[in-house]
Scaffold this motif. Structure first.
Motif, PDB file in Angstrom:
ATOM      1  N   ASP A 286       0.817  -1.210   0.000  1.00  0.00           N
ATOM      2  CA  ASP A 286       0.000   0.000   0.000  1.00  0.00           C
ATOM      3  C   ASP A 286       0.852   1.261   0.000  1.00  0.00           C
ATOM      4  O   ASP A 286       1.913   1.315   0.635  1.00  0.00           O
ATOM      5  CB  ASP A 286      -0.923   0.020   1.219  1.00  0.00           C
ATOM      6  CG  ASP A 286      -1.964  -1.076   1.168  1.00  0.00           C
ATOM      7  OD1 ASP A 286      -2.508  -1.312   0.072  1.00  0.00           O
ATOM      8  OD2 ASP A 286      -2.222  -1.706   2.210  1.00  0.00           O
ATOM      9  N   LEU A 287       0.357   2.283  -0.694  1.00  0.00           N
ATOM     10  CA  LEU A 287       0.974   3.602  -0.715  1.00  0.00           C
ATOM     11  C   LEU A 287       0.066   4.566   0.031  1.00  0.00           C
ATOM     12  O   LEU A 287      -1.155   4.509  -0.105  1.00  0.00           O
ATOM     13  CB  LEU A 287       1.176   4.079  -2.153  1.00  0.00           C
ATOM     14  CG  LEU A 287       2.042   3.187  -3.042  1.00  0.00           C
ATOM     15  CD1 LEU A 287       2.034   3.705  -4.480  1.00  0.00           C
ATOM     16  CD2 LEU A 287       3.465   3.105  -2.519  1.00  0.00           C
ATOM     17  N   ALA A 299      -3.326   6.039  -0.672  1.00  0.00           N
ATOM     18  CA  ALA A 299      -3.293   6.587  -2.033  1.00  0.00           C
ATOM     19  C   ALA A 299      -3.457   5.510  -3.098  1.00  0.00           C
ATOM     20  O   ALA A 299      -3.781   5.827  -4.241  1.00  0.00           O
ATOM     21  CB  ALA A 299      -1.976   7.333  -2.255  1.00  0.00           C
ATOM     22  N   GLY A 300      -3.233   4.258  -2.751  1.00  0.00           N
ATOM     23  CA  GLY A 300      -3.351   3.181  -3.731  1.00  0.00           C
ATOM     24  C   GLY A 300      -2.377   2.063  -3.404  1.00  0.00           C
ATOM     25  O   GLY A 300      -1.797   2.022  -2.315  1.00  0.00           O
ATOM     26  N   ARG A 301      -2.187   1.156  -4.344  1.00  0.00           N
ATOM     27  CA  ARG A 301      -1.263   0.042  -4.166  1.00  0.00           C
ATOM     28  C   ARG A 301      -0.152   0.113  -5.199  1.00  0.00           C
ATOM     29  O   ARG A 301      -0.359   0.557  -6.323  1.00  0.00           O
ATOM     30  CB  ARG A 301      -2.001  -1.294  -4.294  1.00  0.00           C
ATOM     31  CG  ARG A 301      -2.913  -1.621  -3.126  1.00  0.00           C
ATOM     32  CD  ARG A 301      -3.542  -2.990  -3.295  1.00  0.00           C
ATOM     33  NE  ARG A 301      -2.562  -4.061  -3.429  1.00  0.00           N
ATOM     34  CZ  ARG A 301      -2.013  -4.692  -2.377  1.00  0.00           C
ATOM     35  NH1 ARG A 301      -2.328  -4.353  -1.150  1.00  0.00           N
ATOM     36  NH2 ARG A 301      -1.146  -5.664  -2.573  1.00  0.00           N
ATOM     37  N   ARG A 302       1.022  -0.342  -4.783  1.00  0.00           N
ATOM     38  CA  ARG A 302       2.170  -0.336  -5.697  1.00  0.00           C
ATOM     39  C   ARG A 302       1.869  -1.154  -6.944  1.00  0.00           C
ATOM     40  O   ARG A 302       2.259  -0.779  -8.050  1.00  0.00           O
ATOM     41  CB  ARG A 302       3.403  -0.919  -5.009  1.00  0.00           C
ATOM     42  CG  ARG A 302       3.932  -0.077  -3.873  1.00  0.00           C
ATOM     43  CD  ARG A 302       5.078  -0.767  -3.169  1.00  0.00           C
ATOM     44  NE  ARG A 302       6.281  -0.817  -3.991  1.00  0.00           N
ATOM     45  CZ  ARG A 302       6.874  -1.936  -4.390  1.00  0.00           C
ATOM     46  NH1 ARG A 302       6.353  -3.116  -4.084  1.00  0.00           N
ATOM     47  NH2 ARG A 302       7.985  -1.892  -5.101  1.00  0.00           N
ATOM     48  N   ASP A 303       1.192  -2.301  -6.760  1.00  0.00           N
ATOM     49  CA  ASP A 303       0.927  -3.172  -7.899  1.00  0.00           C
ATOM     50  C   ASP A 303      -0.249  -2.683  -8.744  1.00  0.00           C
ATOM     51  O   ASP A 303      -0.600  -3.306  -9.735  1.00  0.00           O
ATOM     52  CB  ASP A 303       0.697  -4.618  -7.454  1.00  0.00           C
ATOM     53  CG  ASP A 303      -0.334  -4.738  -6.337  1.00  0.00           C
ATOM     54  OD1 ASP A 303      -1.040  -3.740  -6.064  1.00  0.00           O
ATOM     55  OD2 ASP A 303      -0.430  -5.823  -5.745  1.00  0.00           O
ATOM     56  N   GLU A 317      -6.301   8.130  -6.207  1.00  0.00           N
ATOM     57  CA  GLU A 317      -6.472   9.576  -6.350  1.00  0.00           C
ATOM     58  C   GLU A 317      -7.550   9.893  -7.380  1.00  0.00           C
ATOM     59  O   GLU A 317      -8.422  10.747  -7.153  1.00  0.00           O
ATOM     60  CB  GLU A 317      -5.147  10.217  -6.773  1.00  0.00           C
ATOM     61  CG  GLU A 317      -5.249  11.714  -7.027  1.00  0.00           C
ATOM     62  CD  GLU A 317      -3.998  12.298  -7.653  1.00  0.00           C
ATOM     63  OE1 GLU A 317      -3.963  13.530  -7.851  1.00  0.00           O
ATOM     64  OE2 GLU A 317      -3.067  11.527  -7.982  1.00  0.00           O
ATOM     65  N   VAL A 318      -7.495   9.205  -8.524  1.00  0.00           N
ATOM     66  CA  VAL A 318      -8.472   9.446  -9.585  1.00  0.00           C
ATOM     67  C   VAL A 318      -9.858   9.006  -9.143  1.00  0.00           C
ATOM     68  O   VAL A 318     -10.861   9.691  -9.379  1.00  0.00           O
ATOM     69  CB  VAL A 318      -8.055   8.727 -10.888  1.00  0.00           C
ATOM     70  CG1 VAL A 318      -9.042   9.015 -12.011  1.00  0.00           C
ATOM     71  CG2 VAL A 318      -6.650   9.144 -11.300  1.00  0.00           C
TER      72      VAL A 318
END
Length: 404
Positions: A286-287, A299-303, A317-318
């Motif tokens: 996770d980010l 903010a999202g996931r690296r993958d 974000e989107v």
């Protein structure tokens, strides 16, 4: 909590399968392929000492393969104590509508048993139909939901039933909301109804939540996943250097989430699913970033990061921007292969939704850089969501990449 009591709790779920010294909590909806994978995992377990990590909780991750995180009375006990300390609860009474084999549903049982509280299981379909259980007392009750469940309760087309659901939800001391992103319109609706919401972040590997927003903070307008529970240390790591961000420089900087503490799992089964870090440390995919209040924001996931034209796009974000338009009941942003750009940004939404007001969507997207704006919007029927409310991004990506 002692091992015999924890073992009894697992067996009472009706989802437990014993293999030697291991106890596995399994998904009853597995098909033949998943059951065959489980058989292989159980055979591998025969060669592993079960003294630590004998209770195996199913965690699919993003692979879609059957795998388990190994826990025990020490890891789950630490998580329960940290939970109570964070919310100031001496006794946990819970109405539980989540699957018994999932970490969130199982931890509801653990917290209640560890504190001498009452665990009241209830079928989600009954609750969705307006059949709300009456807790035996009025004080100290908690409830865990995924965002889509709360949306269905507050967005019921029948005004009378919607009102009854809101009245019932207001009885809870804390309503935990996790398992997926919470869109602004849903958070605002919950706040208008006076619900004591706690947004949280966690996963199976550290025994459910490791950060949580307190209801008072939510009422004041905070919308992050809150700060770390007492038993957990949550840090952000620079992806390029591997260094932990100094706390004074955390705010607004996106980093990879690292979790440490006594609730972190002992390892995976099968071992090929990935290695655990040093004992008590988990490097997630996770980010996240911290806001001015110190709250964690995913903010999202690296993958799941999309690389388009050499630039990175974080789907989370989107998605947050698209949800802010109020035009989607749900939305997921994925990257699909593109010969010119490497990947294209594509937004998928449930095909059963009314046609969005594209002008409203366009106004919301003004805040996004051009390369972050979806090149296509694709309605998907059926909408691929599991029992925990999580969308299958792999399935959406495959469908979105299919020839038009």
């Amino acid at each position: 909590m002692e091992r015999p009591e924890l073992r009894r709790l697992a067996l009472e779920t009706g989802r437990a399968v014993e293999r030697g010294d291991f106890v596995f909590l399994c998904d009853p909806e597995w098909g033949a392929a998943e059951r065959a994978e489980f058989g292989q995992v159980a055979r591998e377990a025969g060669g592993i000492a079960a003294k630590r990590g004998w209770l195996c909780l199913s965690t699919g991750g993003t692979s879609g393969r059957v795998r388990f995180a190994r826990h025990d009375e020490e890891t789950l006990g630490a998580a329960a104590r940290g939970f109570c300390g964070h919310f100031g609860l001496e006794r946990v009474n819970a109405v539980d509508v989540l699957p018994a084999h999932h970490v969130s549903g199982f931890m509801a049982r653990v917290r209640c048993a560890a504190t001498g509280g009452i665990h009241l299981p209830w079928a989600w379909k009954r609750l969705e139909a307006g059949d709300c259980p009456e807790p035996p007392s009025t004080d100290g009750w908690v409830l865990s939901l995924v965002p889509t469940q709360l949306q269905r309760l507050l967005g019921d087309a029948d005004a009378a039933r919607r009102g009854r659901a809101a009245d019932w939800l207001r009885r809870f001391e804390v309503i935990f909301l996790g398992g997926g992103p919470v869109w602004p319109s849903l958070a605002d609706a919950a706040a208008r109804e006076g619900l004591r919401i706690s947004l949280s972040y966690g996963m199976t590997e550290p025994a459910a939540m490791v950060t949580a927003l307190r209801p008072g903070e939510f009422a004041e307008g905070a919308r992050s996943c809150g700060t770390a529970l007492p038993h957990a240390r949550v840090e952000l790591v620079d992806e390029e250097t591997g260094d932990v961000y100094p706390k004074s420089r955390y705010e607004g900087r996106v980093g990879r989430v690292r979790i440490a503490g006594p609730s972190v799992f002992r390892g995976y089964l099968p071992a090929s699913a990935g290695a655990a870090g040093p004992d008590g440390v988990l490097m997630t995919e996770d980010l996240a970033f911290l806001d001015a209040r110190g709250g964690l924001n995913i903010a999202g996931r690296r993958d799941a990061v999309i690389i388009t034209g050499g630039k990175k796009v974080l789907p989370g974000e989107v998605e947050a921007v698209l949800r802010s338009s109020g035009e989607f009941s749900d939305v997921a942003v994925v990257g699909v292969p593109d010969a010119e750009w490497g990947e294209r940004v594509v937004a998928c939404y449930p095909g059963g939704d009314p046609e969005p007001d594209w002008e409203a969507v366009g106004r919301a997207m003004h805040s996004l850089s051009g390369y972050k704006r979806p090149a296509r919007f694709i309605p998907m029927t059926p909408w691929p969501r599991n029992a925990q409310g999580k969308v299958s991004r792999a399935r959406l990506r495959a469908l979105a990449a299919a020839p038009e």
